[in-house]
Enzyme design. Sequence first.
Site, mmCIF file in Angstrom:
data_model
loop_
_atom_site.group_PDB
_atom_site.id
_atom_site.type_symbol
_atom_site.label_atom_id
_atom_site.label_comp_id
_atom_site.label_asym_id
_atom_site.label_seq_id
_atom_site.Cartn_x
_atom_site.Cartn_y
_atom_site.Cartn_z
ATOM 1 N N MET A 9 0.495 -37.014 1.587
ATOM 2 C CA MET A 9 -0.288 -38.209 1.251
ATOM 3 C C MET A 9 -1.773 -37.881 1.274
ATOM 4 S SD MET A 9 1.982 -41.084 3.263
ATOM 5 C CE MET A 9 1.355 -42.438 2.266
ATOM 6 N N SER A 10 -2.393 -37.982 0.100
ATOM 7 C CA SER A 10 -3.808 -37.637 -0.030
ATOM 8 C C SER A 10 -4.708 -38.839 0.189
ATOM 9 C CB SER A 10 -4.073 -37.089 -1.427
ATOM 10 O OG SER A 10 -3.847 -38.103 -2.396
ATOM 11 N N GLY A 11 -4.114 -40.025 0.246
ATOM 12 C CA GLY A 11 -4.913 -41.239 0.293
ATOM 13 C C GLY A 11 -5.106 -41.857 -1.076
ATOM 14 N N GLY A 12 -4.641 -41.150 -2.109
ATOM 15 C CA GLY A 12 -4.756 -41.640 -3.475
ATOM 16 C C GLY A 12 -3.536 -42.445 -3.895
ATOM 17 N N VAL A 13 -3.638 -43.020 -5.096
ATOM 18 C CA VAL A 13 -2.577 -43.893 -5.585
ATOM 19 C C VAL A 13 -1.289 -43.115 -5.886
ATOM 20 C CG1 VAL A 13 -3.409 -43.769 -7.985
ATOM 21 C CG2 VAL A 13 -2.043 -45.730 -7.249
ATOM 22 N N ASP A 14 -1.409 -41.901 -6.418
ATOM 23 C CA ASP A 14 -0.221 -41.167 -6.849
ATOM 24 C C ASP A 14 0.700 -40.814 -5.683
ATOM 25 O OD1 ASP A 14 -0.953 -41.237 -9.536
ATOM 26 O OD2 ASP A 14 -2.128 -39.407 -9.384
ATOM 27 N N SER A 15 0.127 -40.272 -4.609
ATOM 28 C CA SER A 15 0.974 -39.892 -3.470
ATOM 29 C C SER A 15 1.535 -41.123 -2.760
ATOM 30 C CB SER A 15 0.199 -39.003 -2.488
ATOM 31 O OG SER A 15 -0.952 -39.647 -2.011
ATOM 32 N N CYS A 91 -4.602 -23.322 -3.833
ATOM 33 C CA CYS A 91 -4.293 -24.326 -2.808
ATOM 34 C C CYS A 91 -2.840 -24.782 -2.918
ATOM 35 C CB CYS A 91 -5.238 -25.507 -2.944
ATOM 36 S SG CYS A 91 -5.017 -26.769 -1.677
ATOM 37 N N GLY A 115 2.503 -36.227 -5.209
ATOM 38 C CA GLY A 115 2.221 -37.105 -6.337
ATOM 39 C C GLY A 115 1.873 -36.370 -7.609
ATOM 40 N N CYS A 187 -12.440 -30.201 -4.736
ATOM 41 C CA CYS A 187 -12.667 -31.091 -3.584
ATOM 42 C C CYS A 187 -13.776 -30.600 -2.671
ATOM 43 C CB CYS A 187 -11.364 -31.291 -2.804
ATOM 44 S SG CYS A 187 -10.735 -29.798 -1.999
#
Length: 346
Positions: A9-15, A91, A115, A187
């Site tokens: 979970m990256s904090g974004g919508v996709d994940s 990465c 995601g 990033c």
Amino acid sequence: MSHQALIAMSGGVDSSVAAWLTQQAGFLCVGATMRLLPTDSADASDARAVAQRLGMPFHLLDMTQAFAQEVIADFVHCYEAGLTPNPCIVCNRRLKFGHLLEAARQLGCAYIVTGHYAQVAEENGRFLLKKAADAAKDQSYFLYSLTQDQLRHVRFPLGGLTKDQARQIAQEQGFLNARKKDSQDICFIPDGDYFAFLQRFTGKSYPAGAFLDTAGKVVGKHCGAVAYTRGQRKGLGLAMGKPVYVLEKDMANNTVTVGENEALFSTTLLCDDLNFFPFDDLTAPLRCCAKARSRMTEQPATVYPAENGICRVVFDQPQRALTTGQAVVFYDADTVLGGGTIREVL
């Protein structure tokens, strides 16, 4: 164990949507955010909030040291060697599907879920990587280096969706990040100024040197050869009466050669650090479509096996600004055949 999945979970919508879809598919889900940079706290709190909303346990995994050593230091080393690396590919291979998969196993999870917009299929006992249904969001180029073992334990729930469909699910589920913008830049260099980053990270002042034309004549002064990449036009500060582009760099002599756009076209490259999905090694010439940058349109090419783990890629038509350090990825329609790192442009 086989029905437990670790959600990256990256904090974004996709994940976040990937987490919800995996839960809907009947998996016991555990959320995890890899802390890659000391400044990652906002994204981690967004990820934690979504995990709590879904009733999932959540772990913040500190991988700042591994990221600095295995991704950022590699990026710097490549630039200093005159290459133009792709740190997202590194990465993915080392962190997201390397260290994170190890963490998943320690937590009793058989799968990691991300995601990414890509798909996995199993054919003839091999795990294959395929493009996403949404061509505009397809991320298969960045995943070409995943191993068979990694693909076996990976799930990409968004592979069959469009970005609009993913955002719609996020809104329906009331996720706080439903309208969050996608991250675009590397990033660890959010402002896109690679040269300033290299100077900050290394503490070095890279020496100025000569811009040369194709005849070897000095035509100006550059601010450090690491600052330039093949095909670059902007920021050269040269007045030559016509547009000129970076053609090549000589790191040993600290020179940057510039010339006209036509000089950037070539048909042949050598690549190594190879990975293939349908088979382990290339033993015969392979007809495919290939692309040598993430945003490049695939072009017909033939990949020839060569000695010492090197392949020769010959495009049917000359391609612009093939660049050492970048990845070249091979496709057969929607199937990713494999890829490698460009080592030399002929």
